[in-house]
Scaffold this motif. Structure first.
Motif, PDB file in Angstrom:
ATOM      1  N   UNK A  79      33.303  25.836 -88.404  1.00  0.00           N
ATOM      2  CA  UNK A  79      32.209  25.857 -89.494  1.00  0.00           C
ATOM      3  C   UNK A  79      31.002  26.559 -89.266  1.00  0.00           C
ATOM      4  N   UNK A  80      30.731  26.577 -87.741  1.00  0.00           N
ATOM      5  CA  UNK A  80      29.409  27.298 -87.245  1.00  0.00           C
ATOM      6  C   UNK A  80      29.620  28.758 -87.386  1.00  0.00           C
ATOM      7  N   UNK A  81      30.920  29.152 -87.387  1.00  0.00           N
ATOM      8  CA  UNK A  81      31.226  30.740 -87.414  1.00  0.00           C
ATOM      9  C   UNK A  81      31.188  31.086 -88.872  1.00  0.00           C
ATOM     10  N   UNK A  82      31.564  30.153 -89.779  1.00  0.00           N
ATOM     11  CA  UNK A  82      31.421  30.458 -91.296  1.00  0.00           C
ATOM     12  C   UNK A  82      30.100  30.650 -91.601  1.00  0.00           C
ATOM     13  N   UNK A  83      29.338  30.050 -90.877  1.00  0.00           N
ATOM     14  CA  UNK A  83      27.720  30.082 -91.522  1.00  0.00           C
ATOM     15  C   UNK A  83      27.171  31.603 -91.337  1.00  0.00           C
ATOM     16  N   UNK A  84      28.108  32.377 -90.637  1.00  0.00           N
ATOM     17  CA  UNK A  84      27.512  33.929 -90.595  1.00  0.00           C
ATOM     18  C   UNK A  84      27.635  34.332 -91.925  1.00  0.00           C
ATOM     19  N   UNK A  85      28.104  33.916 -92.681  1.00  0.00           N
ATOM     20  CA  UNK A  85      28.500  34.422 -94.112  1.00  0.00           C
ATOM     21  C   UNK A  85      27.247  33.559 -95.296  1.00  0.00           C
ATOM     22  N   UNK A  86      26.309  32.998 -94.636  1.00  0.00           N
ATOM     23  CA  UNK A  86      25.499  32.082 -95.325  1.00  0.00           C
ATOM     24  C   UNK A  86      24.634  32.754 -96.353  1.00  0.00           C
ATOM     25  N   UNK A  87      24.415  33.837 -96.355  1.00  0.00           N
ATOM     26  CA  UNK A  87      23.693  34.843 -97.326  1.00  0.00           C
ATOM     27  C   UNK A  87      24.440  34.765 -98.586  1.00  0.00           C
ATOM     28  N   UNK A  88      25.675  35.236 -98.470  1.00  0.00           N
ATOM     29  CA  UNK A  88      26.524  35.103 -99.554  1.00  0.00           C
ATOM     30  C   UNK A  88      27.004  33.855-100.020  1.00  0.00           C
ATOM     31  N   UNK A  89      27.292  32.661 -99.189  1.00  0.00           N
ATOM     32  CA  UNK A  89      27.535  31.453 -99.401  1.00  0.00           C
ATOM     33  C   UNK A  89      26.584  30.506 -98.757  1.00  0.00           C
ATOM     34  N   UNK A  90      25.405  30.121 -99.276  1.00  0.00           N
ATOM     35  CA  UNK A  90      24.366  29.575 -98.642  1.00  0.00           C
ATOM     36  C   UNK A  90      24.303  27.852 -98.607  1.00  0.00           C
ATOM     37  N   UNK A  91      25.467  27.283 -99.527  1.00  0.00           N
ATOM     38  CA  UNK A  91      25.362  26.062 -99.715  1.00  0.00           C
ATOM     39  C   UNK A  91      26.679  25.296 -99.163  1.00  0.00           C
ATOM     40  N   UNK A  92      26.360  24.098 -98.489  1.00  0.00           N
ATOM     41  CA  UNK A  92      27.653  23.387 -98.128  1.00  0.00           C
ATOM     42  C   UNK A  92      27.408  22.027 -99.067  1.00  0.00           C
ATOM     43  N   UNK A  93      28.591  21.778 -99.350  1.00  0.00           N
ATOM     44  CA  UNK A  93      28.701  20.417-100.422  1.00  0.00           C
ATOM     45  C   UNK A  93      29.060  19.227 -99.736  1.00  0.00           C
ATOM     46  N   UNK A  94      28.217  18.333 -99.920  1.00  0.00           N
ATOM     47  CA  UNK A  94      28.573  16.877 -99.427  1.00  0.00           C
ATOM     48  C   UNK A  94      28.388  16.099-100.732  1.00  0.00           C
ATOM     49  N   UNK A  95      29.195  16.068-101.896  1.00  0.00           N
ATOM     50  CA  UNK A  95      29.104  15.482-102.972  1.00  0.00           C
ATOM     51  C   UNK A  95      30.244  14.254-103.130  1.00  0.00           C
ATOM     52  N   UNK A  96      31.209  14.451-102.318  1.00  0.00           N
ATOM     53  CA  UNK A  96      32.272  13.602-102.545  1.00  0.00           C
ATOM     54  C   UNK A  96      32.020  11.920-102.724  1.00  0.00           C
ATOM     55  N   UNK A  97      32.437  11.390-103.958  1.00  0.00           N
ATOM     56  CA  UNK A  97      32.269   9.883-104.234  1.00  0.00           C
ATOM     57  C   UNK A  97      30.790   9.782-104.824  1.00  0.00           C
ATOM     58  N   UNK A  98      29.976  10.783-104.868  1.00  0.00           N
ATOM     59  CA  UNK A  98      28.682  10.489-105.677  1.00  0.00           C
ATOM     60  C   UNK A  98      28.933  10.051-106.976  1.00  0.00           C
ATOM     61  N   UNK A  99      27.913   9.205-107.007  1.00  0.00           N
ATOM     62  CA  UNK A  99      28.123   8.264-108.638  1.00  0.00           C
ATOM     63  C   UNK A  99      28.835   7.224-108.705  1.00  0.00           C
ATOM     64  N   UNK A 100      29.757   6.846-107.548  1.00  0.00           N
ATOM     65  CA  UNK A 100      30.347   5.768-107.578  1.00  0.00           C
ATOM     66  C   UNK A 100      29.327   4.505-107.200  1.00  0.00           C
ATOM     67  N   UNK A 101      29.954   3.484-107.748  1.00  0.00           N
ATOM     68  CA  UNK A 101      29.138   2.015-107.401  1.00  0.00           C
ATOM     69  C   UNK A 101      29.287   1.727-106.082  1.00  0.00           C
ATOM     70  N   UNK A 102      30.514   1.941-105.679  1.00  0.00           N
ATOM     71  CA  UNK A 102      30.828   1.678-104.071  1.00  0.00           C
ATOM     72  C   UNK A 102      31.901   2.684-103.483  1.00  0.00           C
ATOM     73  N   UNK A 103      31.198   3.674-103.012  1.00  0.00           N
ATOM     74  CA  UNK A 103      32.014   4.894-102.385  1.00  0.00           C
ATOM     75  C   UNK A 103      32.999   4.324-101.290  1.00  0.00           C
ATOM     76  N   UNK A 104      34.144   4.948-101.164  1.00  0.00           N
ATOM     77  CA  UNK A 104      35.177   4.910-100.258  1.00  0.00           C
ATOM     78  C   UNK A 104      34.750   5.316 -99.126  1.00  0.00           C
ATOM     79  N   UNK A 105      35.658   4.836 -97.909  1.00  0.00           N
ATOM     80  CA  UNK A 105      35.589   5.557 -96.496  1.00  0.00           C
ATOM     81  C   UNK A 105      35.843   6.709 -96.426  1.00  0.00           C
TER      82      UNK A 105
END
Length: 438
Positions: A370-396
């Motif tokens: 992942x750290x190596x992949x951040x070398x392309x951060x100018x072209x792909x600047x964002x990491x996604x941490x959205x999984x389960x967002x909006x659920x009343x009780x997110x899973x493990x």
């Protein structure tokens, strides 16, 4: 530097972190000041200092310290640097000493911090012992044998800072009526990746089967049900369990413990005996939380407790640079285990969590990639941490627990508080019962 660091879009259930926060030297320096200055940082466990004058040396939040029990029996944390010219006072990892003497020029200190001897003191116009007196001492507080330090003068007390997350420490301590203890030995290693990546990974249920497939396949071939995988698992990720947040950036994921992999009858019987005694002390619901659920917990900012039936580890994650991290881990165990159960836990911990085990090298490789992949951060600047967002009780295998940590990080770094995502609840509807002696 990017603004904002974090996008928390509740309307579209989108949570993103800018990848510059994993690479920027400026952000790294701000973290050292704003996060590791005011936060409560784990220093050690009382079982590491069984006798007066025992000590351990280690780094806490990038500062060298001596974790010691002084001659009066009080637990202290001393800065491991001489008032004279800054050299280390103690160069040993552990031992027993009433006095720490700097090898550079011989200045000596009691294990309570007072400067007591300066060679050739007659050559000084003023006595150094009057000028310097004692080593500056960080605040030290404990909860149920876990000692934390704070280098800020205006932080809340430890118990307030932990809040309801202290429940996760209770669940670990109450596995034996005699409490828990750290086993001898420390695993220490570095990885070429940003420290926050390992924070995320420590409470990430989504990666388990894809990254650790060798372990899961081995367990299943041996007829075992690995932790985090339930009977309804169909796609290689853990559907069972849930994640939750406890405020101040503390968060956990809980999931079915699924018994003791590869344990013999004696080890299984001994764990059942511990559980039975917990039922007698606290009742069935609390014993269920203690023994039948596994937990991966992050206490903000960098203290991890992984608590499974086949072993418990503590982990501290220390940033050395934007792309370099120091990891230290220790194995915890209930006091009073028989020899066979103790050997079983040690073998499992080494096999799974050890630096050459089935899990840790996989995780290190994933984070360094992942750290190596951040070398392309100018072209792909964002990491996604959205999984389960909006659920009343997110899973493990959702990412609530990571979002909770990131919201605290963002609040500390920018002053912008972000509201909780879900109402606080105790996982698996297990009511909190304050254990005796808490």
């Amino acid at each position: 530097m990017p603004e904002p660091f974090v996008i928390d879009n509740r309307e579209d259930s989108l949570f993103q972190v800018h990848r510059e926060v994993f690479t920027s030297p400026e952000i790294f320096e701000r973290e050292r000041e704003l996060i590791f200055g005011p936060a409560w940082l784990y220093a050690g466990h009382e079982s590491e200092l069984p006798r007066r004058n025992d000590f351990r040396t280690r780094d806490v939040g990038g500062r060298p310290v001596i974790f010691t029990r002084d001659r009066h029996g009080e637990v202290r944390v001393l800065l491991n640097t001489c008032l004279h010219r800054g050299a280390s006072l103690c160069r040993h990892p552990a031992g027993n000493a009433k006095i720490f003497t700097c090898f550079y020029h011989g200045w000596a200190y009691r294990n309570s911090g007072e400067l007591v001897n300066v060679p050739s003191v007659e050559d000084y116009a003023g006595a150094p012992t009057d000028v310097y007196r004692t080593l500056p001492a960080p605040r030290v507080e404990s909860y149920r044998g876990f000692y934390f330090v704070n280098f800020s003068g205006d932080a809340p007390d430890l118990r307030t800072w932990l809040g309801t997350s202290a429940y996760l420490l209770d669940l670990a301590v109450d596995q034996s009526e005699d409490g828990i203890e750290i086993l001898p030995g420390t695993h220490s290693y570095t990885l070429q990746a940003n420290w926050k990546l390992l924070v995320e990974n420590s409470v990430d249920g989504y990666h388990a089967k894809s990254v650790h497939h060798t372990y899961f396949e081995m367990m299943m071939e041996l007829g075992q049900t690995p932790p985090m995988l339930g009977d309804s698992d169909t796609n290689g990720v853990p559907p069972a369990g849930l994640g939750t947040e406890f405020g101040n950036g503390h968060a956990t994921l809980m999931y079915p413990g699924n018994g003791l992999p590869l344990a013999n009858e004696a080890v299984t019987h001994n764990l059942a005996a511990l559980r039975s005694r917990a039922v007698e002390r606290f009742g069935e619901s609390y014993a269920t939380a203690v023994f039948d659920l596994a937990r991966n917990t992050i206490f903000f900012p960098n203290f991890v407790l992984i608590d499974l039936n086949f072993g418990m580890i503590l982990r501290t994650i220390t940033p050395l640079g934007p792309d370099r991290t120091q990891v230290s881990s220790w194995q915890l165990t209930p006091r009073g285990l028989d020899e066979e159960s103790l050997r079983y836990r040690i073998d499992n911990a080494l096999t799974f969590w050890g630096p050459a085990g089935l899990a840790t090298p996989d995780d290190v490789e994933a984070l360094e990639q992942a750290q190596r992949g951040f070398g392309a951060r100018r072209e792909m600047p964002w990491s996604d941490i959205s999984k389960g967002m909006g659920k009343a009780r997110p899973a493990a295998n959702d990412e609530l627990q990571m979002r909770a940590w990131w919201r605290q990080w963002n609040a500390v770094m920018t002053g912008e508080p972000l509201p909780r995502e879900v109402e606080e609840f105790i996982p698996f509807d297990v009511p909190v019962q304050q254990p005796q002696g808490a």
